[in-house]
Design a protein around this motif. Structure first.
Motif, short mmCIF file in Angstrom:
data_model
loop_
_atom_site.label_atom_id
_atom_site.label_comp_id
_atom_site.label_asym_id
_atom_site.label_seq_id
_atom_site.Cartn_x
_atom_site.Cartn_y
_atom_site.Cartn_z
N SER A 1 -12.39 -1.59 4.89
CA SER A 1 -11.08 -2.23 4.86
C SER A 1 -11.14 -3.51 4.03
O SER A 1 -12.16 -4.19 3.99
CB SER A 1 -10.64 -2.58 6.28
OG SER A 1 -9.51 -3.43 6.26
N ASN B 1 0.03 2.65 14.65
CA ASN B 1 0.26 4.09 14.61
C ASN B 1 -0.33 4.73 13.36
O ASN B 1 -0.46 5.96 13.28
CB ASN B 1 1.75 4.39 14.67
CG ASN B 1 2.35 3.97 16.00
OD1 ASN B 1 1.68 4.01 17.04
ND2 ASN B 1 3.62 3.56 15.99
N ALA B 2 -0.69 3.93 12.38
CA ALA B 2 -1.29 4.47 11.15
C ALA B 2 -2.71 4.92 11.44
O ALA B 2 -3.36 4.43 12.37
CB ALA B 2 -1.27 3.41 10.06
N PRO B 3 -3.24 5.87 10.67
CA PRO B 3 -4.63 6.30 10.87
C PRO B 3 -5.58 5.13 10.75
O PRO B 3 -5.43 4.28 9.86
CB PRO B 3 -4.84 7.33 9.74
CG PRO B 3 -3.47 7.79 9.38
CD PRO B 3 -2.56 6.62 9.59
N ALA B 4 -6.53 5.08 11.65
CA ALA B 4 -7.50 3.98 11.65
C ALA B 4 -8.42 4.09 10.45
O ALA B 4 -8.95 5.16 10.15
CB ALA B 4 -8.31 4.00 12.94
N ALA B 5 -8.60 2.98 9.75
CA ALA B 5 -9.52 2.95 8.62
C ALA B 5 -10.87 2.45 9.10
O ALA B 5 -10.97 1.74 10.10
CB ALA B 5 -8.98 2.03 7.52
N GLU B 6 -11.91 2.83 8.40
CA GLU B 6 -13.23 2.32 8.72
C GLU B 6 -13.26 0.81 8.47
O GLU B 6 -12.91 0.37 7.38
CB GLU B 6 -14.30 3.01 7.86
CG GLU B 6 -14.55 4.44 8.23
CD GLU B 6 -15.16 4.58 9.60
OE1 GLU B 6 -15.89 3.65 10.03
OE2 GLU B 6 -14.92 5.60 10.25
N GLN C 1 -8.17 -1.79 15.68
CA GLN C 1 -8.86 -0.73 16.39
C GLN C 1 -9.03 -1.10 17.87
O GLN C 1 -8.85 -0.25 18.75
CB GLN C 1 -10.23 -0.47 15.75
CG GLN C 1 -11.00 0.67 16.38
CD GLN C 1 -10.23 1.99 16.39
OE1 GLN C 1 -9.43 2.27 15.49
NE2 GLN C 1 -10.44 2.79 17.43
N ARG D 1 -5.74 -0.59 19.56
CA ARG D 1 -5.46 0.84 19.77
C ARG D 1 -6.17 1.34 21.03
O ARG D 1 -5.61 2.11 21.81
CB ARG D 1 -5.93 1.66 18.57
CG ARG D 1 -5.10 1.48 17.30
CD ARG D 1 -5.53 2.47 16.23
NE ARG D 1 -4.87 2.19 14.95
CZ ARG D 1 -5.44 1.50 13.97
NH1 ARG D 1 -6.69 1.06 14.09
NH2 ARG D 1 -4.77 1.27 12.86
#
Length: 325
Positions: free
Chosen positions: A302, A293-298, A312, A315
């Protein structure tokens, strides 16, 4: 002359527009067989080949339960020249020659995991373990159904053998599943075999519970994937127990899923089915809830690119998985 060459070599016969029986060429030990071509070039038995008499003597020794020099040589070549030896055993099957099936299956389990033969075929896809998988599938099918669970249990007494036993059972069971009229006795031996193999795998994998998840060996990872074919409920229970105690779900996924699957996606529908059998998708999504649920990081930025890509991919699949929203 072209017609004569076509009789000798299957690939030329196919190029001429005719069908070709490569097995028939091998059964007559013809020059057009990959396994016998060299003999015609050296006018004898090459050093890296096994003479027919030695091969037959080795099989008889295995059948008698009294291994000798010939049997030792055969088993060594089964490890180091797997594709050729498995083909030659298949030639014997095709010719109706009685084979020591149980002894070969046990030997295959002992050698599995120690195979050194180089891949063959287009793009090197025909690996030694693949050749062994095909052979054991066919040999197990040659056994009477009541005899199959016991030999599979014997095969599974080592970790590598357990992997082979599980794969062999899965292939034979899938073949039986295509026959919707199969008898209850068939279902019974499959159920018994799965239980026996599952018990052996549980024993082999138990030591892994005392180590961090990122210290799982490649063989232990393979055992986990194989376990789901024999007892998915037991596999789920054991893995979720480790996740409750010391392992982390993302750490487990990082070792279960190889980072380089190109050109295939990191997670596809087959992978999801496997993860469902191993962990349970609902349980997995629940455990990973805050991270998903956290914003996806590039991924490239990472600290752990592989784990970021796993998140990802999950998701993207989560919304299409029933019961996962």
């Amino acid at each position: 002359m072209i017609g004569l060459m076509g009789m000798l070599f299957a690939s030329l016969r196919q190029a001429l527009g005719y069908g070709a029986n490569t097995q028939a060429i091998a059964l007559r030990r013809g020059i057009g067989s990959i396994d016998y071509f060299d003999r015609y070039m050296v006018f004898g038995i090459p050093d890296d080949d096994l003479p027919e008499h030695t091969f037959d003597t080795a099989l008889q020794q295995l059948a008698d339960g009294a291994p000798g020099t010939e049997a030792d040589e055969l088993l060594l070549r089964l490890r180091d020249d797997t594709q050729r030896i498995t083909r030659r055993i298949q030639y014997k099957r095709a010719a109706g020659t009685p084979l020591p099936v149980a002894a070969i299956l046990e030997a295959a389990a002992q050698q599995y995991g120690h195979l050194t033969a180089t891949p063959q075929g287009a793009f090197g896809l025909f690996t030694a373990d693949r050749a062994m998988d095909f052979l054991t599938r066919d040999l197990l099918a040659d056994l009477a159904e009541p005899d199959r669970p016991a030999i599979l249990k014997t095969m599974a007494q080592t970790p590598d053998g357990a992997v082979l036993a599980a794969r062999t059972l899965q292939r034979v069971a899938n073949r039986n599943d295509s026959d919707h009229t199969r008898a209850a006795a068939t279902r019974d031996w499959i159920s018994e075999a799965r239980s026996l193999i599952s018990s052996e795998i549980a024993t082999h994998i138990a030591p892994a519970a005392s180590r961090p998840v990122d210290e799982l060996t490649e063989l232990e990872i393979t055992l986990l994937w194989a376990w789901r074919h024999t007892a998915s409920e037991a596999t789920r229970t054991w893995i979720n127990q480790q996740l409750d105690e010391t392992w982390t779900p993302l750490g487990l996924l990082a070792v279960l899923l190889p980072p380089d699957r190109a050109p295939f996606p990191l997670i596809d529908s087959d992978t999801l089915q496997g993860l469902d059998a191993l962990i349970g998708l609902e349980a997995l999504y629940s455990r990973l809830g805050p991270l998903l649920n956290a914003p996806a990081a590039e991924p490239s930025s990472s600290p752990d690119e592989h784990q970021a890509r796993i998140l990802q991919a999950l998701r993207e699949h989560r919304g299409n998985t029933p019961g996962s929203r």
